[in-house]
Design an enzyme around this catalytic site. Structure first.
Site, short mmCIF file in Angstrom:
data_model
loop_
_atom_site.label_atom_id
_atom_site.label_comp_id
_atom_site.label_asym_id
_atom_site.label_seq_id
_atom_site.Cartn_x
_atom_site.Cartn_y
_atom_site.Cartn_z
N ASN A 1 0.83 -1.21 0.00
CA ASN A 1 0.00 0.00 0.00
C ASN A 1 0.87 1.27 0.00
O ASN A 1 2.03 1.23 -0.37
CB ASN A 1 -1.00 -0.01 1.16
CG ASN A 1 -2.36 0.53 0.74
OD1 ASN A 1 -2.46 1.62 0.18
ND2 ASN A 1 -3.39 -0.25 0.98
N ARG A 2 0.31 2.37 0.46
CA ARG A 2 0.93 3.68 0.24
C ARG A 2 1.67 4.19 1.48
O ARG A 2 1.24 3.95 2.62
CB ARG A 2 -0.12 4.69 -0.20
CG ARG A 2 -0.68 4.39 -1.57
CD ARG A 2 -1.96 5.15 -1.88
NE ARG A 2 -2.40 4.89 -3.25
CZ ARG A 2 -3.11 3.81 -3.61
NH1 ARG A 2 -3.50 2.93 -2.69
NH2 ARG A 2 -3.46 3.63 -4.88
N HIS B 1 -1.52 -9.96 -3.80
CA HIS B 1 -2.31 -9.07 -4.66
C HIS B 1 -3.06 -9.85 -5.73
O HIS B 1 -3.11 -9.44 -6.90
CB HIS B 1 -1.38 -8.04 -5.30
CG HIS B 1 -2.03 -6.72 -5.59
ND1 HIS B 1 -2.96 -6.55 -6.59
CD2 HIS B 1 -1.89 -5.50 -5.01
CE1 HIS B 1 -3.34 -5.30 -6.64
NE2 HIS B 1 -2.71 -4.62 -5.67
N HIS C 1 3.34 0.26 -2.80
CA HIS C 1 3.88 -1.11 -2.82
C HIS C 1 5.41 -1.12 -2.84
O HIS C 1 6.03 -1.95 -3.53
CB HIS C 1 3.32 -1.90 -3.98
CG HIS C 1 1.83 -2.09 -3.94
ND1 HIS C 1 1.14 -2.20 -2.75
CD2 HIS C 1 0.90 -2.19 -4.93
CE1 HIS C 1 -0.15 -2.36 -3.02
NE2 HIS C 1 -0.32 -2.35 -4.32
N GLN D 1 -7.63 -4.30 2.39
CA GLN D 1 -7.75 -3.39 1.26
C GLN D 1 -8.60 -4.07 0.20
O GLN D 1 -8.25 -5.13 -0.33
CB GLN D 1 -6.37 -3.06 0.69
CG GLN D 1 -6.39 -2.03 -0.43
CD GLN D 1 -6.57 -0.60 0.07
OE1 GLN D 1 -6.35 -0.31 1.24
NE2 GLN D 1 -6.97 0.30 -0.82
N TYR E 1 -6.03 -11.14 -8.00
CA TYR E 1 -7.30 -10.65 -8.54
C TYR E 1 -8.21 -11.85 -8.73
O TYR E 1 -7.92 -12.74 -9.55
CB TYR E 1 -7.10 -9.95 -9.88
CG TYR E 1 -6.37 -8.63 -9.83
CD1 TYR E 1 -7.05 -7.44 -10.09
CD2 TYR E 1 -5.02 -8.57 -9.56
CE1 TYR E 1 -6.39 -6.21 -10.07
CE2 TYR E 1 -4.34 -7.35 -9.53
CZ TYR E 1 -5.03 -6.19 -9.78
OH TYR E 1 -4.37 -4.98 -9.76
N GLU F 1 -7.06 -7.83 0.10
CA GLU F 1 -5.67 -7.84 0.55
C GLU F 1 -5.58 -7.56 2.05
O GLU F 1 -5.57 -6.40 2.46
CB GLU F 1 -4.87 -6.78 -0.21
CG GLU F 1 -5.01 -6.83 -1.72
CD GLU F 1 -4.51 -5.55 -2.36
OE1 GLU F 1 -3.35 -5.16 -2.11
OE2 GLU F 1 -5.30 -4.92 -3.10
#
Length: 638
Positions: A376-377, A471, A402, A572, A473, A599
């Site tokens: 994340n950030r 991560h 990331h 997330q 999908y 996540e």
């Protein structure tokens, strides 16, 4: 008479020596000169042992090396007695190689060393040869799955007390291959030494790791016990392997042997006698057989996938008794495919992925990948820890996402197959991505009863920031089925972390009640995504009420349901609003809302938010968190 010389240790199994000797043969033919392979005595007390001389000078080995395989015209033994060991390396080159052996061209391995203290390197050899008008090539002799192994690297790890890391390095990526030119029988096992190992058991790999492995040759497969590590040589240490093939009593002479490593058994050990070695082989053989029996039950396997700019990539496949199949890549410890039975019993791949490993490097999105060191950030691409400012690469405006553009999802990971799964390893050095401390990461994927468990462990030699996640999908209708609008999602979270611009949290923890983020009951995603235009759907961090039952998602098209549990406090949710159009595996077209990411992780920018749970891992402590993906068929919508 002038010669083209190959410098090395040419007895036993040749793991990569073939390239060196073929190069010598090519040069000799081009120059019209004889080709000679010089093998060095490497006994630790610098005395030639009778057993080693017999091995190097045996007619069988000489015939094989000189004529049947590499076309050598001469096989020479260079004895390093104590006087020669004290000879300056410059004199060794000028007097021995250029004078005594009349070298016209010299070829050696990239980790070859000579001189009293091993100070003579291939670079220095090439310089002296150039001054004398003699050519010199330096090529990689020993490779593990395409990755060169440097004895300098191994020595460094050992000198730093990181023996376990050295052993893990040597165990990756689990394949060694070479041609058999000698072997020894012990009962119904055959031991195959490499050039740098001794026949005396008391000096057999004094610094070694022992692995269970599978030996493949001539269309057959047998369990094997393999000693892997480094041993003394002239001027330092050298990589080596000795395989003990179980249940085989035939002749492997001249055959190509492939060793596939499965599990690390134990670390350093020396053997005081041949009988002690035999007993150790029997004990390890029994353990190897148990490992193989477990692997046959759980159907764990590894095979080459392809190659990319980062190197050779392997694919590990896991299967369980429910029919679930998982594909994992060593690039990024990536979840590439996840096939689960639908309501009709047909396997459906519910995980987005690519056909080529290079695609993972060329596209953004981190499909299926392991994210680290910090997911994340991080605001402003910087944080303060231990009263020091640590600056990171900014890859999303002024912020870090990331961990920047060289995250763990772009690394080749080491691995070991285990019962019901696989364990990946990665070493992230001090200041990698800008973070403090050398971080050792171990990630296990375990598949049992339709449940895929991701177990993350890490420790560091300094205080640092760690936030690891996956991560993937997911599209439970099938990775190629398009948008996830019909999916029903439930997230067990009554709060979330509001964000300002660019996804940076304000530091507040707010209620989801009365907002589009209230997903505490099953919600059709297509009814919510258009109502969140700023983030093109969901891209939000939820504060979990009960992490062990974090979320559930269901596809009415297939009946496949997924439950997620974790030990982490945040989740997330990202519905791929910024996933650009691209081509995936099986020719599938991916784009906006083609999948959703769930996540589990620490909160975004937690290192800069005092009110959030801290992502700081203190020196000497262990990071340990778990993510569990459970799949089942639900006939009715959840």
């Amino acid at each position: 008479m002038k010669r083209v010389l190959a410098l090395g240790f040419f007895d036993g199994v040749h793991l990569g020596h073939g390239a060196l000797l073929r190069r010598v043969r090519q040069l000799a033919d081009k120059l019209g000169l004889p080709a000679a392979a010089i093998s060095f005595d490497t006994h630790p007390d610098n005395l030639v042992s009778d057993a080693q001389i017999a091995l190097i000078n045996s007619p069988q080995d000489r015939e094989y090396l000189m004529k049947r395989r590499y076309g050598m015209d001469e096989m020479l033994l260079l004895h390093f007695d104590r006087a020669r060991m004290q000879q300056p390396w410059q004199d060794f080159v000028e007097e021995t190689l250029l004078g005594e052996f009349h070298a016209a061209h010299v070829v050696c391995g990239e980790d070859f060393r000579f001189g009293a203290r091993g100070e003579g390197t291939p670079e220095k050899l090439a310089l002296l040869c150039a001054k004398a008008g003699v050519g010199c090539d330096c090529i990689g002799q020993v490779k593990l799955g395409g990755t060169p192994v440097s004895s300098t690297l191994i020595r460094t790890l050992l000198s730093q007390g990181e023996l376990s890391k050295a052993n893990r390095f040597l165990g990756h990526p689990h394949t060694l291959s070479g041609e058999v030119i000698s072997g020894r029988h012990i009962g119904r096992t055959i031991g195959i030494p490499t050039a740098n190992l001794k026949l005396e058991p008391q000096v057999l790999l004094p610094r070694s790791g022992v692995y269970a492995a599978q030996a493949s040759f001539n269309g057959m497969q047998h369990p094997a016990v393999v000693n892997v590590g480094v041993c003394p040589t002239v001027g330092g240490e050298h990589f080596g392997v000795e395989a003990w093939i179980l249940g085989y009593n035939g002749d492997l002479y001249g055959q190509t042997l492939r060793l596939s490593f499965y599990e690390y058994l134990r670390a350093e050990k020396t053997f005081p006698s041949l009988e002690a070695l035999k007993a150790e082989i029997i004990r390890n053989a029994e353990q190897t057989q148990r490992i193989f029996a477990a692997q046959e039950k759980t159907q764990c396997s590894a095979a080459p996938f392809d190659s990319c700019d980062k190197g050779e990539v392997e694919c590990i496949t896991l299967r369980d008794e429910t029919g679930v199949e998982v594909e994992l890549l060593t690039l990024g410890a990536t979840l590439r495919a996840l096939r689960v039975p639908d309501r009709r019993g047909k396997l459906v791949d519910v995980c987005l992925g690519y056909a080529r490993s290079q695609d993972y490097l060329e596209h953004d999105g981190c499909l299926g990948a392991t994210i680290g060191r910090c997911a994340n950030r991080i605001a402003g691409a910087a944080f303060v820890l231990d009263e020091q400012m640590w600056r990171l690469p900014a890859n999303e405006g002024a912020n870090t996402l990331h961990s920047g553009d060289c995250g763990y999802h772009l690394r080749i990971w080491m691995y070991l197959l285990q019962e019901n799964g696989v364990r990946f390893f990665l070493t992230s050095p001090h200041l990698d991505q800008g973070f403090p401390g050398t971080l050792e990461v171990a990630l296990s994927y375990t598949l049992r009863h339709g449940q895929l468990t991701l177990d993350y462990r890490a420790h560091c030699d300094r205080n640092t920031v760690v936030n690891l996640t996956n991560h993937a999908y997911f599209n439970l209708s099938g990775h190629q089925s398009g948008a996830i609008d019909a999916h029903r999602l439930q997230v067990n979270a009554s709060k979330y972390t509001p964000c300002r611009a660019h996804g940076i949290p304000t530091g507040e923890i707010a209620d989801v009640a009365g907002t589009m983020l209230d997903l505490r009951s099953p919600t059709r995603l297509g009814d919510r995504l258009p109502a969140l235009p700023a983030t093109r759907g969901y891209n939000h961090n939820f504060v979990l009420d009960a992490p062990q039952s974090a979320a559930r998602v269901y596809s009415p098209d297939t009946g496949i349901a997924l439950e997620i549990g974790t030990t982490l406090e945040g989740l997330q949710l990202y519905t791929a609003g910024f996933l650009s159009e691209r081509r995936g595996k099986d020719g599938a077209g991916y784009g906006m809302h083609s999948g959703l990411c769930l996540e589990p992780q620490h909160f975004p920018d937690a290192v800069n938010q005092p009110s959030f749970p801290s992502p700081v891992l203190e020196r000497g402590k262990q990071y340990h968190h778990r993510i569990v993906f459970s799949f089942y068929v639900e006939e009715e919508a959840i």
